[in-house]
Design a protein around this motif. Structure first.
Motif, PDB file in Angstrom:
ATOM      1  N   ASP A 273       4.468  13.391   8.549  1.00  0.00           N
ATOM      2  CA  ASP A 273       3.160  13.076   9.114  1.00  0.00           C
ATOM      3  C   ASP A 273       2.027  13.264   8.104  1.00  0.00           C
ATOM      4  O   ASP A 273       0.933  13.672   8.443  1.00  0.00           O
ATOM      5  CB  ASP A 273       2.886  13.889  10.387  1.00  0.00           C
ATOM      6  N   GLN A 274       2.339  12.974   6.835  1.00  0.00           N
ATOM      7  CA  GLN A 274       1.345  13.011   5.769  1.00  0.00           C
ATOM      8  C   GLN A 274       1.177  11.596   5.233  1.00  0.00           C
ATOM      9  O   GLN A 274       2.132  10.828   5.176  1.00  0.00           O
ATOM     10  CB  GLN A 274       1.800  13.937   4.634  1.00  0.00           C
ATOM     11  N   LEU A 275      -0.043  11.267   4.814  1.00  0.00           N
ATOM     12  CA  LEU A 275      -0.266   9.961   4.209  1.00  0.00           C
ATOM     13  C   LEU A 275       0.354   9.905   2.820  1.00  0.00           C
ATOM     14  O   LEU A 275       0.272  10.883   2.063  1.00  0.00           O
ATOM     15  CB  LEU A 275      -1.762   9.680   4.062  1.00  0.00           C
ATOM     16  N   THR A 276       0.969   8.774   2.501  1.00  0.00           N
ATOM     17  CA  THR A 276       1.435   8.599   1.130  1.00  0.00           C
ATOM     18  C   THR A 276       0.214   8.546   0.221  1.00  0.00           C
ATOM     19  O   THR A 276      -0.863   8.117   0.643  1.00  0.00           O
ATOM     20  CB  THR A 276       2.283   7.321   0.998  1.00  0.00           C
ATOM     21  N   ASP A 277       0.371   9.000  -1.001  1.00  0.00           N
ATOM     22  CA  ASP A 277      -0.802   9.060  -1.884  1.00  0.00           C
ATOM     23  C   ASP A 277      -0.594   8.342  -3.212  1.00  0.00           C
ATOM     24  O   ASP A 277      -1.435   8.418  -4.104  1.00  0.00           O
ATOM     25  CB  ASP A 277      -1.246  10.503  -2.121  1.00  0.00           C
ATOM     26  N   ASP A 278       0.534   7.641  -3.342  1.00  0.00           N
ATOM     27  CA  ASP A 278       0.793   6.914  -4.574  1.00  0.00           C
ATOM     28  C   ASP A 278       1.395   5.554  -4.225  1.00  0.00           C
ATOM     29  O   ASP A 278       2.565   5.471  -3.835  1.00  0.00           O
ATOM     30  CB  ASP A 278       1.742   7.713  -5.462  1.00  0.00           C
ATOM     31  N   HIS A 279       0.616   4.513  -4.380  1.00  0.00           N
ATOM     32  CA  HIS A 279       1.075   3.172  -4.007  1.00  0.00           C
ATOM     33  C   HIS A 279       2.195   2.673  -4.906  1.00  0.00           C
ATOM     34  O   HIS A 279       2.911   1.741  -4.570  1.00  0.00           O
ATOM     35  CB  HIS A 279      -0.088   2.182  -4.002  1.00  0.00           C
ATOM     36  N   GLU A 280       2.376   3.289  -6.068  1.00  0.00           N
ATOM     37  CA  GLU A 280       3.412   2.844  -7.003  1.00  0.00           C
ATOM     38  C   GLU A 280       4.787   3.407  -6.663  1.00  0.00           C
ATOM     39  O   GLU A 280       5.798   2.736  -6.839  1.00  0.00           O
ATOM     40  CB  GLU A 280       3.026   3.237  -8.431  1.00  0.00           C
ATOM     41  N   SER A 281       4.837   4.654  -6.159  1.00  0.00           N
ATOM     42  CA  SER A 281       6.135   5.286  -5.935  1.00  0.00           C
ATOM     43  C   SER A 281       6.437   5.565  -4.463  1.00  0.00           C
ATOM     44  O   SER A 281       7.534   6.037  -4.149  1.00  0.00           O
ATOM     45  CB  SER A 281       6.213   6.603  -6.727  1.00  0.00           C
ATOM     46  N   GLN A 282       5.477   5.297  -3.581  1.00  0.00           N
ATOM     47  CA  GLN A 282       5.676   5.553  -2.160  1.00  0.00           C
ATOM     48  C   GLN A 282       5.342   4.295  -1.362  1.00  0.00           C
ATOM     49  O   GLN A 282       4.694   3.375  -1.869  1.00  0.00           O
ATOM     50  CB  GLN A 282       4.781   6.718  -1.705  1.00  0.00           C
ATOM     51  N   ILE A 283       5.758   4.290  -0.114  1.00  0.00           N
ATOM     52  CA  ILE A 283       5.534   3.133   0.748  1.00  0.00           C
ATOM     53  C   ILE A 283       4.061   3.014   1.118  1.00  0.00           C
ATOM     54  O   ILE A 283       3.398   4.009   1.422  1.00  0.00           O
ATOM     55  CB  ILE A 283       6.394   3.237   2.017  1.00  0.00           C
ATOM     56  N   SER A 284       3.569   1.792   1.076  1.00  0.00           N
ATOM     57  CA  SER A 284       2.238   1.464   1.577  1.00  0.00           C
ATOM     58  C   SER A 284       2.398   0.367   2.618  1.00  0.00           C
ATOM     59  O   SER A 284       3.304  -0.458   2.527  1.00  0.00           O
ATOM     60  CB  SER A 284       1.335   0.948   0.450  1.00  0.00           C
ATOM     61  N   LEU A 285       1.510   0.339   3.590  1.00  0.00           N
ATOM     62  CA  LEU A 285       1.525  -0.737   4.573  1.00  0.00           C
ATOM     63  C   LEU A 285       0.928  -2.007   3.981  1.00  0.00           C
ATOM     64  O   LEU A 285       1.318  -3.108   4.352  1.00  0.00           O
ATOM     65  CB  LEU A 285       0.780  -0.319   5.843  1.00  0.00           C
ATOM     66  N   MET A 286      -0.035  -1.841   3.074  1.00  0.00           N
ATOM     67  CA  MET A 286      -0.622  -2.955   2.325  1.00  0.00           C
ATOM     68  C   MET A 286      -1.144  -2.403   1.009  1.00  0.00           C
ATOM     69  O   MET A 286      -1.661  -1.293   0.971  1.00  0.00           O
ATOM     70  CB  MET A 286      -1.801  -3.584   3.072  1.00  0.00           C
ATOM     71  N   TYR A 287      -1.025  -3.216  -0.026  1.00  0.00           N
ATOM     72  CA  TYR A 287      -1.643  -2.866  -1.300  1.00  0.00           C
ATOM     73  C   TYR A 287      -1.908  -4.138  -2.098  1.00  0.00           C
ATOM     74  O   TYR A 287      -0.994  -4.932  -2.337  1.00  0.00           O
ATOM     75  CB  TYR A 287      -0.769  -1.925  -2.136  1.00  0.00           C
ATOM     76  N   TYR A 288      -3.158  -4.320  -2.473  1.00  0.00           N
ATOM     77  CA  TYR A 288      -3.558  -5.424  -3.349  1.00  0.00           C
ATOM     78  C   TYR A 288      -4.398  -4.816  -4.470  1.00  0.00           C
ATOM     79  O   TYR A 288      -5.421  -4.189  -4.199  1.00  0.00           O
ATOM     80  CB  TYR A 288      -4.362  -6.481  -2.589  1.00  0.00           C
ATOM     81  N   PRO A 289      -3.991  -4.981  -5.730  1.00  0.00           N
ATOM     82  CA  PRO A 289      -4.696  -4.348  -6.835  1.00  0.00           C
ATOM     83  C   PRO A 289      -5.980  -5.070  -7.259  1.00  0.00           C
ATOM     84  O   PRO A 289      -6.734  -4.544  -8.078  1.00  0.00           O
ATOM     85  CB  PRO A 289      -3.673  -4.383  -7.974  1.00  0.00           C
ATOM     86  N   ASN A 290      -6.218  -6.272  -6.684  1.00  0.00           N
ATOM     87  CA  ASN A 290      -7.438  -7.010  -7.011  1.00  0.00           C
ATOM     88  C   ASN A 290      -7.650  -8.103  -5.963  1.00  0.00           C
ATOM     89  O   ASN A 290      -6.814  -8.283  -5.066  1.00  0.00           O
ATOM     90  CB  ASN A 290      -7.364  -7.614  -8.421  1.00  0.00           C
ATOM     91  N   ARG A 291      -8.741  -8.822  -6.075  1.00  0.00           N
ATOM     92  CA  ARG A 291      -9.063  -9.840  -5.079  1.00  0.00           C
ATOM     93  C   ARG A 291      -8.057 -10.987  -5.069  1.00  0.00           C
ATOM     94  O   ARG A 291      -7.870 -11.663  -4.059  1.00  0.00           O
ATOM     95  CB  ARG A 291     -10.481 -10.377  -5.287  1.00  0.00           C
ATOM     96  N   GLY A 292      -7.347 -11.195  -6.181  1.00  0.00           N
ATOM     97  CA  GLY A 292      -6.322 -12.234  -6.228  1.00  0.00           C
ATOM     98  C   GLY A 292      -5.268 -12.051  -5.148  1.00  0.00           C
ATOM     99  O   GLY A 292      -4.785 -13.027  -4.568  1.00  0.00           O
ATOM    100  N   GLY A 293      -4.891 -10.819  -4.876  1.00  0.00           N
ATOM    101  CA  GLY A 293      -3.928 -10.548  -3.807  1.00  0.00           C
ATOM    102  C   GLY A 293      -4.469 -10.931  -2.451  1.00  0.00           C
ATOM    103  O   GLY A 293      -3.752 -11.495  -1.609  1.00  0.00           O
ATOM    104  N   LEU A 294      -5.737 -10.633  -2.217  1.00  0.00           N
ATOM    105  CA  LEU A 294      -6.372 -11.026  -0.951  1.00  0.00           C
ATOM    106  C   LEU A 294      -6.486 -12.542  -0.860  1.00  0.00           C
ATOM    107  O   LEU A 294      -6.283 -13.119   0.213  1.00  0.00           O
ATOM    108  CB  LEU A 294      -7.756 -10.375  -0.823  1.00  0.00           C
ATOM    109  N   GLU A 295      -6.796 -13.181  -1.981  1.00  0.00           N
ATOM    110  CA  GLU A 295      -6.890 -14.644  -1.994  1.00  0.00           C
ATOM    111  C   GLU A 295      -5.545 -15.275  -1.661  1.00  0.00           C
ATOM    112  O   GLU A 295      -5.478 -16.267  -0.933  1.00  0.00           O
ATOM    113  CB  GLU A 295      -7.402 -15.127  -3.355  1.00  0.00           C
TER     114      GLU A 295
END
Length: 162
Positions: free
Chosen positions: A46-68
């Motif tokens: 019941d802790q939030l993950t704190d590293d998008h590189e080594s742990q699961i994220s529900l969403m991750y976009y490193p720049n606007r290109g991902g959103l586009e």
């Protein structure tokens, strides 16, 4: 209420409205090119993950290109999870300025989104941590961390859910 606070709230309300109205290009324009858009997951403790590189994220976009890319898939019906597009209603509340560094402002606020699709309405809620970058008289979102507080999500999440 200060003029900057009113502009901050107006920028947040506008971004939420653009999602509800499915004005995708205008919504993308709310974001800086180098934006980081991240929704960490809750782990088994019941802790939030704190590293998008080594742990699961529900969403991750490193720049606007991902959103586009997401918007492209939604608009061209290449996202099965988005067809048909849900009707959404976003609410923004308890906007609090955490830090003002002159050219950037750190903001925290609560959100609640209702999403209706297939005769079912789902509710998504949580807390946003946003860095707004001043650009003239306006603000661009330079960083967005979404803490989704729902315990159980029964569908694939997308940008319009939050």
């Amino acid at each position: 209420m200060s003029n900057d606070y009113q502009k901050i709230c107006a920028a947040l309300y506008r971004e939420a409205r653009l999602l509800d109205e499915r004005q995708w290009e205008e919504w993308l324009a709310c974001y800086a090119e180098d934006v980081t858009y991240w929704m960490p997951a809750w782990d088994d403790d019941d802790q939030l993950t704190d590293d998008h590189e080594s742990q699961i994220s529900l969403m991750y976009y490193p720049n606007r290109g991902g959103l586009e890319d997401r918007v492209f898939r939604i608009k061209t019906e290449r996202s099965g999870a988005s067809m048909p597009e849900p009707r959404t209603s976003h609410s923004v509340a308890n906007v609090e300025v955490l830090a003002d560094r002159g050219d950037e402002v750190e903001v925290r606020y609560n959100f609640h989104t209702l999403s209706h699709r297939y005769k079912t309405t789902d509710s998504f809620f949580g807390t946003m941590f946003v860095t707004l970058r001043k650009t003239g008289d306006d603000f661009l979102i330079a960083c967005k961390k979404i803490v989704l507080k729902n315990d159980y999500i029964r569908q694939v999440l997308d940008v319009y859910h939050v």
